[in-house]
Design an enzyme around this catalytic site. Structure first.
Site, PDB file in Angstrom:
ATOM      1  N   ARG A 235       0.843  -1.188   0.000  1.00  0.00           N
ATOM      2  CA  ARG A 235       0.000   0.000   0.000  1.00  0.00           C
ATOM      3  C   ARG A 235       0.881   1.241   0.000  1.00  0.00           C
ATOM      4  O   ARG A 235       1.867   1.321   0.744  1.00  0.00           O
ATOM      5  CB  ARG A 235      -0.930   0.018   1.239  1.00  0.00           C
ATOM      6  N   GLU A 264      -2.634   7.847  -6.421  1.00  0.00           N
ATOM      7  CA  GLU A 264      -2.633   7.067  -7.655  1.00  0.00           C
ATOM      8  C   GLU A 264      -3.659   7.629  -8.630  1.00  0.00           C
ATOM      9  O   GLU A 264      -4.825   7.771  -8.258  1.00  0.00           O
ATOM     10  CB  GLU A 264      -2.924   5.593  -7.348  1.00  0.00           C
ATOM     11  N   HIS A 282       0.516  -0.185 -10.054  1.00  0.00           N
ATOM     12  CA  HIS A 282      -0.345  -0.988  -9.179  1.00  0.00           C
ATOM     13  C   HIS A 282      -0.785  -2.282  -9.877  1.00  0.00           C
ATOM     14  O   HIS A 282      -1.968  -2.540 -10.073  1.00  0.00           O
ATOM     15  CB  HIS A 282      -1.565  -0.187  -8.729  1.00  0.00           C
TER      16      HIS A 282
END
Length: 529
Positions: A235, A264, A282
């Site tokens: 994370r 993000e 990601h």
């Protein structure tokens, strides 16, 4: 059945198999992955289930608008896009698929470690740009190096297993995994302070919580071996991004491989463009297999919850998860019933009450978690009317009223007691102890203040509970007072203690008040269970 589920919204892209599994089990499904927040707020009241990945932000506003919501499922591991506190308060289960991404995330982590050791992305980009520069990319072997793993759950253990095959020494830290368990996976358990100076590589596999935010930053980098390389496929925010750039510029950190970011898509160009940083957008869970797995798992977990089999993956419903077996369901009803009676005996003075739940015997040693929630739910039914109260939100809602329930277990019940569970409520220094037990599958009140009933009183229906010196005379007064307005269905009376006995009358309809009994009883309350 833990809950009923008629209609589910899938608001992010998941494998079609997710909807297929739900429909095969009689659940209606709508796929709509292009909803704006405003459109989601308008649509969510139609559904009692919601399935998301990471794109949909399930905020407090969305949860509040979801007046029929019972469960929110995350097809994946991280739930930082869901307001868990708001969901819990509304009694909505939040569930993820903790194992679905494990292998993909572990493999991505291992790939990142390999890339760091040999500067593969940088070498690739240079050759693509037409340069043949072998000297600029001198790497180092992984064999004999030490990998520090922060977080020894499923992913951390899988990473350890794979990197051990490269000949790496694996050490790690996890506050809830003991050293003996870590040793089973050939991981040497260390404190963070012990681990930092030993690591050639560090990888983090924890949730983003206050305790892990900025875990790797200025202070911890100073404790690390110079040139340490770090990986984050967990994370964004676990590694302090600005602190990482400072460590990279100073040479204290020799390289970083990041799949996740504080924001993000990321906007911190000093980090993204840094020559010692490898980045991916990601992708930890972005494999065909992982996405198929998490889609199937969240649907199957929904179905299992509806069928009362389990609540695997539930994040905020431990009490409910522990209350789904045939053995525990009647105990939950027992706790709720005793909570209703206890709150009724407080006579509007709950704010000044202290409440204790006692379980008896080793078999109920671990029952405190769900019984505490069950008693809380019963109390709230009296105090607030009980609208939308369940085992998910009962304890937080009770805490908002300033009430806390303590729980303890004793080896055995007091002598001559039939109770397996007791709820003691004390108001103004005056305690009332309610003893209950389950006979067959029927929860019953068996004693009040050590006065035992010859036959238990099933905890259901509309009750009049009173204390008197003469139970029979009081019963006659009650029957006379009811007249044609109500119907007496059952009667039970306890043995006398201190010259008085407790009696329970079950009525056809709720009794509005007890004023007419003032001359016949010393104390009386009504309740509906």
């Amino acid at each position: 059945m833990a809950f009923s589920l008629k209609k589910v919204l899938i608001s992010d892209s998941v494998s079609p198999r997710c909807a297929e599994i739900l429909r095969e089990n009689g659940i209606e499904v709508d796929n709509n992955t292009k909803l704006s927040k405003e459109e989601l707020l308008a649509e969510i009241p139609k559904y009692d289930g919601l399935i998301v990945r990471s794109a949909t932000k399930v905020t407090a506003d969305v949860i509040k608008a979801g007046t029929n919501l019972k469960i929110i499922g995350r097809a994946g591991t991280g739930v930082d896009n869901i307001d868990i506190k708001a969901a819990t308060r509304q009694g909505v289960i939040v569930m993820n698929t903790p194992g679905g991404n494990t292998l993909s995330a572990a493999e991505h982590t291992c790939a990142m470690v390999c890339c760091l050791s040999r500067s593969l992305p940088q070498a690739h980009a240079t050759l693509k740009a037409g340069k043949w520069d072998r000297k600029a990319f001198m790497g180092s072997e992984l064999y004999g190096k030490t990998l520090g793993i922060v977080g020894l759950g499923r992913i951390g253990r899988e990473v350890a297993q794979r990197m051990q095959s490269f000949g790496m020494t694996t050490i790690g830290f996890d506050p809830i995994v003991p050293a003996e368990e870590a040793k089973q996976y050939n991981i040497e358990w260390q404190t963070l302070e012990q681990m930092w100076p030993r690591c050639d590589y560090i990888t983090v596999h924890t949730p983003l919580i206050p305790q892990t935010k900025g875990l790797l930053g200025d202070a911890s980098f100073k404790l690390c071996k110079p040139g340490v390389k770090v990986v984050n496929v967990a994370r964004g925010g676990i590694i302090d991004e600005e602190g990482l750039v400072r460590a990279l510029d100073a040479g204290q950190c020799g390289g970083a491989a990041l799949d996740v970011f504080v924001q993000e898509p990321p906007t911190y160009t000093a980090l993204i463009q840094h020559p010692k940083v490898i980045v991916t957008p990601h992708l930890g869970a972005s494999t065909v297999e992982a996405q198929e797995r998490v889609a199937c798992e969240i649907a199957e977990q929904f179905v299992d919850g509806v069928n009362g089999k389990s609540l695997f993956g539930a994040i905020n419903a431990q009490a409910l998860s522990n209350a789904l077996t045939p053995e525990t369901k009647p105990m939950v009803s027992l706790g709720q019933g005793l909570g209703v009676v206890a709150a009724s005996l407080a006579k509007g003075q709950l704010s000044a009450a202290s409440i204790q739940v006692t379980t008896y015997g080793p078999s109920l040693k671990k029952a405190g978690s769900y019984l505490k929630a069950a008693v809380s739910a019963g109390i709230l039914r009296v105090q607030t009317g009980g609208n939308n109260v369940n085992l998910v939100n009962a304890q937080p809602l009770l805490a908002e009223l300033g009430l806390e329930i303590t729980v303890n277990n004793e080896d055995a019940a007091p002598a001559n007691s039939k109770a397996s569970v007791a709820v003691t409520i004390t108001v103004g220094g005056n305690p009332h102890r309610l003893g209950g037990a389950v006979f067959g599958t029927i929860p019953q009140l068996v004693e009040v203040d050590s006065a035992t009933f010859d036959t238990g009183c099933p905890l259901s229906g509309n009750w009049l509970l009173y204390r008197s010196q003469n139970a029979a005379a009081a019963l006659a007064a009650v029957a006379s007072g009811l007249g044609d307005k109500n119907q007496l269905l059952a009667f039970s009376s306890s043995a006398q203690t201190n010259g008085e006995s407790w009696s329970v009358i079950k009525l056809a309809t709720p009794q509005p008040g007890v004023e007419a009994l003032a001359g016949a009883v010393s104390s009386a309350v009504t309740c509906s269970i």
